[in-house]
Scaffold this motif. Structure first.
Motif, PDB file in Angstrom:
ATOM      1  N   THR A 236       2.512 -15.176  -6.696  1.00  0.00           N
ATOM      2  CA  THR A 236       1.103 -15.505  -6.827  1.00  0.00           C
ATOM      3  C   THR A 236       0.252 -14.239  -6.827  1.00  0.00           C
ATOM      4  N   PRO A 237      -0.342 -13.894  -7.975  1.00  0.00           N
ATOM      5  CA  PRO A 237      -1.210 -12.712  -8.012  1.00  0.00           C
ATOM      6  C   PRO A 237      -2.597 -13.041  -7.472  1.00  0.00           C
ATOM      7  N   ARG A 238      -3.167 -12.089  -6.754  1.00  0.00           N
ATOM      8  CA  ARG A 238      -4.517 -12.264  -6.207  1.00  0.00           C
ATOM      9  C   ARG A 238      -5.251 -10.938  -6.325  1.00  0.00           C
ATOM     10  N   GLY A 239      -6.504 -11.009  -6.680  1.00  0.00           N
ATOM     11  CA  GLY A 239      -7.328  -9.797  -6.660  1.00  0.00           C
ATOM     12  C   GLY A 239      -7.575  -9.416  -5.215  1.00  0.00           C
ATOM     13  N   ILE A 240      -7.354  -8.176  -4.885  1.00  0.00           N
ATOM     14  CA  ILE A 240      -7.490  -7.737  -3.491  1.00  0.00           C
ATOM     15  C   ILE A 240      -8.916  -7.951  -2.982  1.00  0.00           C
ATOM     16  N   TRP A 241      -9.887  -7.861  -3.877  1.00  0.00           N
ATOM     17  CA  TRP A 241     -11.288  -8.023  -3.518  1.00  0.00           C
ATOM     18  C   TRP A 241     -11.587  -9.441  -3.049  1.00  0.00           C
ATOM     19  N   CYS A 242     -10.692 -10.397  -3.315  1.00  0.00           N
ATOM     20  CA  CYS A 242     -10.876 -11.785  -2.882  1.00  0.00           C
ATOM     21  C   CYS A 242     -10.100 -12.110  -1.603  1.00  0.00           C
ATOM     22  N   ALA A 243      -9.342 -11.168  -1.105  1.00  0.00           N
ATOM     23  CA  ALA A 243      -8.563 -11.411   0.115  1.00  0.00           C
ATOM     24  C   ALA A 243      -9.506 -11.667   1.283  1.00  0.00           C
ATOM     25  N   GLU A 244      -9.134 -12.619   2.090  1.00  0.00           N
ATOM     26  CA  GLU A 244     -10.003 -13.040   3.189  1.00  0.00           C
ATOM     27  C   GLU A 244     -10.384 -11.900   4.133  1.00  0.00           C
ATOM     28  N   ASN A 245      -9.446 -11.048   4.466  1.00  0.00           N
ATOM     29  CA  ASN A 245      -9.721  -9.988   5.437  1.00  0.00           C
ATOM     30  C   ASN A 245      -9.854  -8.607   4.793  1.00  0.00           C
ATOM     31  N   PHE A 246     -10.131  -8.557   3.493  1.00  0.00           N
ATOM     32  CA  PHE A 246     -10.290  -7.268   2.818  1.00  0.00           C
ATOM     33  C   PHE A 246     -11.613  -6.633   3.229  1.00  0.00           C
ATOM     34  N   GLY A 247     -11.522  -5.502   3.870  1.00  0.00           N
ATOM     35  CA  GLY A 247     -12.708  -4.739   4.221  1.00  0.00           C
ATOM     36  C   GLY A 247     -13.432  -5.151   5.469  1.00  0.00           C
ATOM     37  N   ARG A 248     -12.948  -6.141   6.159  1.00  0.00           N
ATOM     38  CA  ARG A 248     -13.615  -6.529   7.399  1.00  0.00           C
ATOM     39  C   ARG A 248     -13.381  -5.488   8.472  1.00  0.00           C
ATOM     40  N   ASN A 249     -14.439  -5.116   9.111  1.00  0.00           N
ATOM     41  CA  ASN A 249     -14.369  -4.181  10.242  1.00  0.00           C
ATOM     42  C   ASN A 249     -13.593  -2.914   9.899  1.00  0.00           C
ATOM     43  N   THR A 250     -13.798  -2.399   8.702  1.00  0.00           N
ATOM     44  CA  THR A 250     -13.121  -1.175   8.292  1.00  0.00           C
ATOM     45  C   THR A 250     -14.049  -0.001   8.547  1.00  0.00           C
ATOM     46  N   PRO A 251     -13.774   0.774   9.577  1.00  0.00           N
ATOM     47  CA  PRO A 251     -14.627   1.944   9.827  1.00  0.00           C
ATOM     48  C   PRO A 251     -14.357   3.031   8.784  1.00  0.00           C
ATOM     49  N   SER A 252     -15.387   3.760   8.468  1.00  0.00           N
ATOM     50  CA  SER A 252     -15.243   4.832   7.495  1.00  0.00           C
ATOM     51  C   SER A 252     -14.410   5.964   8.082  1.00  0.00           C
ATOM     52  N   LEU A 253     -13.474   6.491   7.291  1.00  0.00           N
ATOM     53  CA  LEU A 253     -12.638   7.603   7.747  1.00  0.00           C
ATOM     54  C   LEU A 253     -13.395   8.913   7.701  1.00  0.00           C
ATOM     55  N   SER A 254     -14.061   9.144   6.593  1.00  0.00           N
ATOM     56  CA  SER A 254     -14.828  10.378   6.459  1.00  0.00           C
ATOM     57  C   SER A 254     -15.760  10.270   5.271  1.00  0.00           C
ATOM     58  N   ALA A 255     -16.714  11.161   5.230  1.00  0.00           N
ATOM     59  CA  ALA A 255     -17.644  11.188   4.110  1.00  0.00           C
ATOM     60  C   ALA A 255     -16.891  11.563   2.840  1.00  0.00           C
ATOM     61  N   GLY A 256     -17.266  10.980   1.743  1.00  0.00           N
ATOM     62  CA  GLY A 256     -16.658  11.312   0.473  1.00  0.00           C
ATOM     63  C   GLY A 256     -15.456  10.472   0.094  1.00  0.00           C
ATOM     64  N   VAL A 257     -15.021   9.577   0.969  1.00  0.00           N
ATOM     65  CA  VAL A 257     -13.891   8.710   0.649  1.00  0.00           C
ATOM     66  C   VAL A 257     -14.441   7.433   0.026  1.00  0.00           C
ATOM     67  N   CYS A 258     -13.894   7.070  -1.116  1.00  0.00           N
ATOM     68  CA  CYS A 258     -14.307   5.854  -1.812  1.00  0.00           C
ATOM     69  C   CYS A 258     -14.070   4.641  -0.901  1.00  0.00           C
ATOM     70  N   ALA A 259     -15.090   3.825  -0.734  1.00  0.00           N
ATOM     71  CA  ALA A 259     -14.986   2.673   0.158  1.00  0.00           C
ATOM     72  C   ALA A 259     -13.908   1.693  -0.303  1.00  0.00           C
ATOM     73  N   PHE A 260     -13.803   1.462  -1.602  1.00  0.00           N
ATOM     74  CA  PHE A 260     -12.791   0.536  -2.109  1.00  0.00           C
ATOM     75  C   PHE A 260     -11.393   1.072  -1.834  1.00  0.00           C
ATOM     76  N   ALA A 261     -11.161   2.352  -2.108  1.00  0.00           N
ATOM     77  CA  ALA A 261      -9.844   2.945  -1.863  1.00  0.00           C
ATOM     78  C   ALA A 261      -9.503   2.905  -0.376  1.00  0.00           C
ATOM     79  N   GLU A 262     -10.462   3.232   0.457  1.00  0.00           N
ATOM     80  CA  GLU A 262     -10.222   3.226   1.904  1.00  0.00           C
ATOM     81  C   GLU A 262      -9.892   1.827   2.411  1.00  0.00           C
ATOM     82  N   ARG A 263     -10.633   0.842   1.957  1.00  0.00           N
ATOM     83  CA  ARG A 263     -10.357  -0.537   2.383  1.00  0.00           C
ATOM     84  C   ARG A 263      -9.010  -1.020   1.860  1.00  0.00           C
ATOM     85  N   THR A 264      -8.653  -0.591   0.663  1.00  0.00           N
ATOM     86  CA  THR A 264      -7.362  -0.976   0.099  1.00  0.00           C
ATOM     87  C   THR A 264      -6.218  -0.404   0.934  1.00  0.00           C
TER      88      THR A 264
END
Length: 113
Positions: free
Chosen positions: A21-49
């Motif tokens: 079953t393929p799913r877009g990661i952006w639709c995952a229930e817990n994708f990006g929840r409570n994801t603290p930023s690692l550092s400035a300059g890191v793409c938010a999508f890449a970091e959450r992935t």
């Protein structure tokens, strides 16, 4: 097994053809929840992935080489060997050579699945 895609250019039909079953990661229930930023300059999508992939023990995350941060994110997500991930080499052009590369990547993905 759930398969999370990080790009619309990864053929979902190919995932389904392998009985998964393929799913877009952006639709995952817990994708990006409570994801603290690692550092400035890191793409938010890449970091959450990366953070999402590190928590998936019963699913696969397919990264692409569409950008350097996602490519390096794959390295980070698989560094400890805990996540099941695949790096899909996504050509940036549509030349005959690029089409051969894309086809080879689709076949390699099929072997991985």
């Amino acid at each position: 097994m759930r398969v999370f895609l990080t790009s619309p250019w990864i053929p979902a039909e190919w995932i389904r053809a392998h009985g998964l079953t393929p799913r877009g990661i952006w639709c995952a229930e817990n994708f990006g929840r409570n994801t603290p930023s690692l550092s400035a300059g890191v793409c938010a999508f890449a970091e959450r992935t990366v953070r999402f992939a590190e928590t998936q023990t019963d699913a696969t995350v397919i990264f692409t080489t569409a950008c350097d941060q996602m490519r390096r994110g794959f390295d980070a997500a698989t560094f400890h060997g805990k996540s099941r991930a695949f790096l899909f080499n996504l050509p940036a052009t549509q030349t005959p050579a690029a089409k051969r590369i894309y086809r080879a990547e689709v076949e390699r993905l099929g072997q991985f699945l």
